[in-house]
Design an enzyme around this catalytic site. Sequence first.
Site, short mmCIF file in Angstrom:
data_model
loop_
_atom_site.label_atom_id
_atom_site.label_comp_id
_atom_site.label_asym_id
_atom_site.label_seq_id
_atom_site.Cartn_x
_atom_site.Cartn_y
_atom_site.Cartn_z
N ALA A 1 0.92 -0.75 -0.44
CA ALA A 1 -0.06 0.27 -0.04
C ALA A 1 1.60 1.25 -0.11
CB ALA A 1 -0.89 0.17 1.20
N ASP A 2 -0.04 2.09 -1.07
CA ASP A 2 0.70 3.89 -0.57
C ASP A 2 -0.15 4.47 -0.80
OD1 ASP A 2 3.53 5.17 -0.95
OD2 ASP A 2 2.43 6.04 -2.52
N THR A 3 0.38 5.53 0.55
CA THR A 3 -0.79 6.49 0.31
C THR A 3 -0.48 8.32 -0.07
OG1 THR A 3 -2.49 5.35 1.73
CG2 THR A 3 -2.42 7.64 1.94
N GLY B 1 -2.87 3.14 -3.08
CA GLY B 1 -2.82 2.58 -3.64
C GLY B 1 -2.87 1.32 -3.13
#
Length: 245
Positions: free
Chosen positions: A99-101, A150
Amino acid sequence: MAPQRNAVLPTALKTPAFQKLTNKRVILASASPRRKEILQTLGLAPEIVPSTFAEDLPISSFEDIHEYPVSTATQKAVEVYQRLLTDAPDDPPDLVIGADTVVFTHALPSTSIEMETGVRQELLEKPSSKEDNMRMLMDLNGSVCEVVTGVSLVYPILSAPGYEIKSIDERTLVFFGDNPDHLLKAYVDSEEGLDRAGGFAVQGRGNLLIRKIDGDFYNVMGFPGASFFKLLEILVEEDEDFLAI
């Protein structure tokens, strides 16, 4: 012999997705305590194996900037999957979650400011200093930003390259109030926002700066739990080989 694994907590709902994850080795490729907390709240306790991916993809290479966090999440998940498989071929992961924010400025509800005015949304990373944090908050104050996470899932398949990747992105609008300078300065001085993308923590004292949120609150914290489990349900329903290898 591989050890017995089970990331599904007793509090998890009895759904096909959770049943499919039972006794599987599930990995979260992130050191984020907030992502871990969200997943545990929803009934999943994955192993924590932070990715070593440098997170240095050039955002200018993406025609659609929303693809940037998805690509970063994918790189994180693939790096961890391949590393664990190399380190322990007899105990491979069944599912790796990356995950990437990120936070983008200048978001407008139901429209594209870039198309209308030619202004490109700015990516806000974690602030480099208190001064940088204040700059970010001054820019966000009284306006709307877009938080995009994502999420990428990597799991084994029989065909080359030996794994499949499925990804989603979740977008949430955060509306900042017209906050006085002294409130922004007090928040910056608390240092709560220094390790957060965009320089604020919506679940903490940063909530004082927010007027409203349009979308998934958990997404702003760093992980869109509902969309993640919806993706799992789709994979369980549409792919009979999902997590069956």
